[in-house]
Design a protein around this motif. Structure first.
Motif, mmCIF file in Angstrom:
data_model
loop_
_atom_site.group_PDB
_atom_site.id
_atom_site.type_symbol
_atom_site.label_atom_id
_atom_site.label_comp_id
_atom_site.label_asym_id
_atom_site.label_seq_id
_atom_site.Cartn_x
_atom_site.Cartn_y
_atom_site.Cartn_z
ATOM 1 N N ARG A 57 0.841 -1.205 0.000
ATOM 2 C CA ARG A 57 0.000 0.000 0.000
ATOM 3 C C ARG A 57 0.874 1.251 0.000
ATOM 4 O O ARG A 57 0.414 2.326 -0.349
ATOM 5 N N ALA A 58 2.147 1.089 0.448
ATOM 6 C CA ALA A 58 3.122 2.189 0.413
ATOM 7 C C ALA A 58 4.473 1.614 0.030
ATOM 8 O O ALA A 58 4.810 0.486 0.398
ATOM 9 N N CYS A 59 5.234 2.412 -0.704
ATOM 10 C CA CYS A 59 6.541 1.995 -1.203
ATOM 11 C C CYS A 59 7.550 3.106 -0.935
ATOM 12 O O CYS A 59 7.232 4.288 -1.115
ATOM 13 N N VAL A 60 8.745 2.716 -0.516
ATOM 14 C CA VAL A 60 9.851 3.661 -0.333
ATOM 15 C C VAL A 60 11.050 3.105 -1.087
ATOM 16 O O VAL A 60 11.432 1.949 -0.878
ATOM 17 N N ASP A 61 11.629 3.921 -1.963
ATOM 18 C CA ASP A 61 12.864 3.551 -2.642
ATOM 19 C C ASP A 61 14.005 4.330 -2.004
ATOM 20 O O ASP A 61 14.059 5.560 -2.110
ATOM 21 N N LEU A 62 14.889 3.599 -1.349
ATOM 22 C CA LEU A 62 16.023 4.228 -0.657
ATOM 23 C C LEU A 62 17.007 4.855 -1.644
ATOM 24 O O LEU A 62 17.683 5.826 -1.305
ATOM 25 N N ASP A 63 17.089 4.324 -2.855
ATOM 26 C CA ASP A 63 18.036 4.843 -3.841
ATOM 27 C C ASP A 63 17.626 6.227 -4.351
ATOM 28 O O ASP A 63 18.433 7.140 -4.404
ATOM 29 N N SER A 64 16.378 6.365 -4.742
ATOM 30 C CA SER A 64 15.915 7.631 -5.316
ATOM 31 C C SER A 64 15.345 8.585 -4.270
ATOM 32 O O SER A 64 15.029 9.731 -4.596
ATOM 33 N N GLN A 65 15.202 8.096 -3.007
ATOM 34 C CA GLN A 65 14.611 8.902 -1.934
ATOM 35 C C GLN A 65 13.218 9.379 -2.348
ATOM 36 O O GLN A 65 12.891 10.563 -2.278
ATOM 37 N N THR A 139 12.871 17.042 4.237
ATOM 38 C CA THR A 139 13.234 16.007 3.269
ATOM 39 C C THR A 139 14.601 16.267 2.643
ATOM 40 O O THR A 139 15.000 15.553 1.728
ATOM 41 N N ASP A 140 15.321 17.263 3.165
ATOM 42 C CA ASP A 140 16.624 17.609 2.597
ATOM 43 C C ASP A 140 17.803 17.168 3.456
ATOM 44 O O ASP A 140 18.950 17.431 3.111
ATOM 45 N N THR A 141 17.534 16.494 4.575
ATOM 46 C CA THR A 141 18.610 15.967 5.427
ATOM 47 C C THR A 141 18.214 14.564 5.881
ATOM 48 O O THR A 141 17.023 14.269 6.015
ATOM 49 N N VAL A 147 10.901 7.766 7.782
ATOM 50 C CA VAL A 147 10.715 8.280 6.432
ATOM 51 C C VAL A 147 9.983 9.605 6.573
ATOM 52 O O VAL A 147 8.805 9.640 6.926
ATOM 53 N N ARG A 148 10.725 10.693 6.355
ATOM 54 C CA ARG A 148 10.128 12.024 6.497
ATOM 55 C C ARG A 148 9.571 12.499 5.165
ATOM 56 O O ARG A 148 10.187 12.300 4.116
ATOM 57 N N LEU A 149 8.412 13.157 5.249
ATOM 58 C CA LEU A 149 7.698 13.680 4.085
ATOM 59 C C LEU A 149 7.323 15.132 4.334
ATOM 60 O O LEU A 149 7.186 15.541 5.495
ATOM 61 N N ALA A 150 7.100 15.877 3.260
ATOM 62 C CA ALA A 150 6.547 17.230 3.391
ATOM 63 C C ALA A 150 5.173 17.109 4.041
ATOM 64 O O ALA A 150 4.522 16.072 3.969
#
Length: 181
Positions: A57-65, A139-141, A147-150
């Motif tokens: 239901r949710a996906c996070v790609d560590l490579d592309s952030q 989301t810049d550090t 997993v931080r989001l705006a």
């Protein structure tokens, strides 16, 4: 005057211990690669344009952030930028992580803000032990594993994800390498 060089070799017990550690690490890697969750991940189709499967239901790609939300194997939001963990506080990788708690106005029990108060984690959607969650933040550090989001995205993730929903946190490069042999 001559100099004698003495060469010391590790004791046999040390060599045996090192051999056991290496064998254990190789065995653990093999066991992880053959785990039921990893096998199920490999057997499911990927959501087009993402490194995650249709069961998530949710996906996070560590490579592309980046992160996405899915519904029925289709992207409903994303990709959006995220910040994940630093090398010393990495975001856990997993194919079958699950949302287990949500708190709209959560405050960290581990970290403090500059004013000494517990650090705010608005729109927290917890999916891994140790307090790992999606939540609002920079989301810049790098984060401390979350997993931080705006703000708007954190709120959207909070409302979309429900207790028990599957979250996948992966490296797209590793997924591609695994699936392309």
């Amino acid at each position: 005057m001559s100099t004698t060089r003495i060469t010391r070799f590790p004791r046999p017990g040390v060599l045996v211990a090192l051999g056991v550690v290496v064998a254990a690490l190789v065995g653990a890697g093999t066991a992880l690669a053959a785990s039921p969750a990893a096998q199920a991940f490999r057997e499911q189709p990927l959501v087009p344009g993402t490194p995650c499967t249709v069961t998530a239901r949710a996906c996070v790609d560590l490579d592309s952030q980046q992160s996405w939300l899915f519904d029925g194997g289709k992207v409903v939001s994303g990709p959006v930028p995220v910040a994940t963990g630093s090398p010393d506080k990495a975001t856990p990788v997993g194919h079958s992580l699950r949302v287990y708690r949500k708190e709209e106005l959560h405050r960290s029990g581990e970290y403090t803000a500059t004013n000494g108060e517990p650090a705010p984690m608005p729109w927290a959607t917890f999916f891994e032990d140790g307090g790992i969650a999606f939540h609002e933040g920079r989301t810049d550090t790098p984060s401390a594993g979350c997993v931080r989001l705006a703000r708007a995205n954190a709120e959207a993730w909070f409302h979309h994800l429900q207790i028990g929903d599957q979250v996948q946190v992966v490296s797209a490069a590793a997924v591609n390498a695994d699936r392309n042999g």
